[in-house]
Design an enzyme around this catalytic site. Structure first.
Site, PDB file in Angstrom:
ATOM      1  N   HIS A   1       0.814  -1.224   0.000  1.00  0.00           N
ATOM      2  CA  HIS A   1       0.000   0.000   0.000  1.00  0.00           C
ATOM      3  C   HIS A   1       0.845   1.270   0.000  1.00  0.00           C
ATOM      4  O   HIS A   1       0.488   2.245  -0.657  1.00  0.00           O
ATOM      5  CB  HIS A   1      -1.006  -0.043   1.155  1.00  0.00           C
ATOM      6  CG  HIS A   1      -2.050  -1.105   0.949  1.00  0.00           C
ATOM      7  ND1 HIS A   1      -2.350  -2.070   1.875  1.00  0.00           N
ATOM      8  CD2 HIS A   1      -2.822  -1.368  -0.140  1.00  0.00           C
ATOM      9  CE1 HIS A   1      -3.284  -2.873   1.376  1.00  0.00           C
ATOM     10  NE2 HIS A   1      -3.586  -2.476   0.169  1.00  0.00           N
TER      11      HIS A   1
ATOM     12  N   ASP B   1      -5.790  -1.044  -8.345  1.00  0.00           N
ATOM     13  CA  ASP B   1      -5.396  -1.918  -7.239  1.00  0.00           C
ATOM     14  C   ASP B   1      -6.093  -3.255  -7.424  1.00  0.00           C
ATOM     15  O   ASP B   1      -7.013  -3.601  -6.694  1.00  0.00           O
ATOM     16  CB  ASP B   1      -5.817  -1.236  -5.928  1.00  0.00           C
ATOM     17  CG  ASP B   1      -5.349  -1.998  -4.704  1.00  0.00           C
ATOM     18  OD1 ASP B   1      -4.652  -3.013  -4.850  1.00  0.00           O
ATOM     19  OD2 ASP B   1      -5.706  -1.580  -3.586  1.00  0.00           O
ATOM     20  N   SER B   2      -5.657  -3.987  -8.432  1.00  0.00           N
ATOM     21  CA  SER B   2      -6.410  -5.162  -8.869  1.00  0.00           C
ATOM     22  C   SER B   2      -5.816  -6.453  -8.336  1.00  0.00           C
ATOM     23  O   SER B   2      -4.679  -6.500  -7.880  1.00  0.00           O
ATOM     24  CB  SER B   2      -6.381  -5.234 -10.389  1.00  0.00           C
ATOM     25  OG  SER B   2      -5.087  -5.595 -10.799  1.00  0.00           O
ATOM     26  N   THR B   3      -6.599  -7.504  -8.472  1.00  0.00           N
ATOM     27  CA  THR B   3      -6.086  -8.839  -8.224  1.00  0.00           C
ATOM     28  C   THR B   3      -5.344  -9.305  -9.486  1.00  0.00           C
ATOM     29  O   THR B   3      -5.071  -8.524 -10.388  1.00  0.00           O
ATOM     30  CB  THR B   3      -7.252  -9.785  -7.834  1.00  0.00           C
ATOM     31  OG1 THR B   3      -6.720 -11.083  -7.640  1.00  0.00           O
ATOM     32  CG2 THR B   3      -8.325  -9.838  -8.895  1.00  0.00           C
TER      33      THR B   3
ATOM     34  N   ASP C   1     -10.346  -3.486   0.135  1.00  0.00           N
ATOM     35  CA  ASP C   1      -9.865  -3.617   1.516  1.00  0.00           C
ATOM     36  C   ASP C   1      -9.583  -2.260   2.165  1.00  0.00           C
ATOM     37  O   ASP C   1      -9.538  -2.146   3.382  1.00  0.00           O
ATOM     38  CB  ASP C   1      -8.600  -4.490   1.555  1.00  0.00           C
ATOM     39  CG  ASP C   1      -7.531  -3.954   0.621  1.00  0.00           C
ATOM     40  OD1 ASP C   1      -6.801  -3.043   1.025  1.00  0.00           O
ATOM     41  OD2 ASP C   1      -7.436  -4.436  -0.527  1.00  0.00           O
TER      42      ASP C   1
ATOM     43  N   PRO D   1     -13.023 -11.341 -12.780  1.00  0.00           N
ATOM     44  CA  PRO D   1     -13.510  -9.990 -13.081  1.00  0.00           C
ATOM     45  C   PRO D   1     -12.383  -8.984 -13.303  1.00  0.00           C
ATOM     46  O   PRO D   1     -12.624  -7.892 -13.812  1.00  0.00           O
ATOM     47  CB  PRO D   1     -14.314  -9.617 -11.827  1.00  0.00           C
ATOM     48  CG  PRO D   1     -13.837 -10.525 -10.749  1.00  0.00           C
ATOM     49  CD  PRO D   1     -13.369 -11.777 -11.417  1.00  0.00           C
TER      50      PRO D   1
HETATM   51  N1  AG3 Z   1      -3.984  -6.721  -4.891  1.00  0.00           N
HETATM   52  C1  AG3 Z   1      -2.831  -7.447  -5.323  1.00  0.00           C
HETATM   53  C2  AG3 Z   1      -3.094  -8.788  -5.791  1.00  0.00           C
HETATM   54  C3  AG3 Z   1      -1.962  -9.545  -6.343  1.00  0.00           C
HETATM   55  C4  AG3 Z   1      -1.679 -10.704  -5.513  1.00  0.00           C
HETATM   56  N2  AG3 Z   1      -1.431 -11.857  -6.287  1.00  0.00           N
HETATM   57  C5  AG3 Z   1      -1.143 -13.050  -5.758  1.00  0.00           C
HETATM   58  N3  AG3 Z   1      -1.102 -13.225  -4.486  1.00  0.00           N
HETATM   59  N4  AG3 Z   1      -0.921 -14.030  -6.588  1.00  0.00           N
HETATM   60  C6  AG3 Z   1      -4.112  -6.624  -3.515  1.00  0.00           C
HETATM   61  C7  AG3 Z   1      -5.100  -5.642  -3.072  1.00  0.00           C
HETATM   62  C8  AG3 Z   1      -4.598  -4.891  -1.923  1.00  0.00           C
HETATM   63  N5  AG3 Z   1      -5.273  -3.679  -1.729  1.00  0.00           N
END
Ligand code: AG3
Length: 289
Positions: A62, A155-157, A86, A162
């Site tokens: 962050h 701030d994506s996965t 989050d 999605p």
């Molecule tokens: N977003 C980051 C996700 C990437 C993690 N990937 C993984 N563990 N394979 C996190 C959101 C935090 N605000």
């Protein structure tokens, strides 16, 4: 009996965390959300079995997704966060007194709800009066809104489910549209070890749309491989190293756990294998940057 939460990675890697108890599990319209209290990492949030945050190391991610852009841009007043339900990214943005408005656009209400209930360390920031939370699809939001922002943070996965369109050219075309002149977009850009091709594609998509494109690294505890990246792109001529003034960081008086003036500059220095992978599309630094 011992319970484990695991992230199973494509590259034949399995990361397992010993669980003390499960705090929240929900199958939402978009994904499965689990919040657990782990043995060594505090509370952890998993989306579809992929680690999003742990209380133990979320500060790295962050601080690093937020402060490089905020200390380079002359004055961020309006910030937009896509994903990040989050609240950790919003928390760091709000530390900057120039910020008047921060909108979070999160597709999945279950993420916001679960984190509000169980992870106040990140989610408490969402109650700040400068913040507006929209439960909506970030892709549609940037395509439709008339609002303009100085900073957009994606701030994506991982690029699954999605989040997939958040790595594509159409989305970034619209991000460019919502950015005010001189605006900056920072995006979660995966691992240089596991996702070299994805990084190439991101840098090339951004390179077609933005004036300056760089990538920078951070090293964390819970994401596979440890070394991960963010892209930095600006609509104007802003260079994240050449236009960076270390005195601004010192004068802020902020206390950090990871970020700092030295880390800022160092983060943009790429390991040779990564620089080679991306060399054709990155913008050279201004000055000695
Ligand atoms: N977003 C980051 C996700 C990437 C993690 N990937 C993984 N563990 N394979 C996190 C959101 C935090 N605000």
């Amino acid at each position: 009996m011992s319970l484990w939460a695991e992230e199973r990675h494509d590259a034949g890697l399995d990361l397992r965390y010993r669980v003390r108890r499960t705090l929240f599990s929900e199958e939402s319209e978009f994904q499965r959300i689990d919040i657990v209290e782990s043995e060594g990492y505090g509370k952890m949030l998993f989306n579809d079995g992929v680690v999003m945050i742990s209380e133990r190391d979320e500060f790295v991610y962050h601080e690093m997704i937020v402060h490089p852009a905020l200390f380079v841009h002359p004055c961020v007043k309006r910030a937009l966060v896509i994903g990040g339900g989050d609240g950790g990214t919003v928390r760091e943005i709000l530390r900057h007194p120039s910020v008047e408005h921060c909108r979070l656009v999160e597709i999945d209400p279950a993420v916001v709800e679960g984190c509000k209930k169980h992870i106040p360390q990140t989610s408490a920031a969402l109650a700040d009066p400068r913040v507006e939370v929209s439960i909506a699809d970030g892709v549609a939001f940037v395509a439709e809104t008339d609002e303009r922002y100085d900073l957009v943070i994606v701030d994506s996965t991982d690029p699954i489910g999605p989040a997939t369109p958040l790595f594509g050219p159409e989305f970034y075309g619209n991000v460019r549209r919502v950015l005010a002149p001189g605006g900056v977009v920072v995006s979660q850009a995966e691992s240089p070890f596991y996702e070299a091709e994805r990084q190439r594609s991101m840098v090339s998509i951004l390179g077609d749309l933005f004036e300056r494109v760089r990538i920078y690294n951070y090293s964390n505890l819970t994401y596979p491989g440890g070394l991960w990246s963010f892209t930095f792109a600006s609509t104007g001529d802003l260079c994240p190293t050449g236009d960076f003034d270390p005195a601004r960081v010192r004068e802020s008086g902020f206390e950090f756990e990871y970020y700092g003036a030295d880390v800022h500059l160092a983060a943009f220095a790429l390991p040779a294998f990564q620089a080679r992978n991306l060399s054709r599309r990155l913008t050279p630094a201004k000055g000695r940057g």
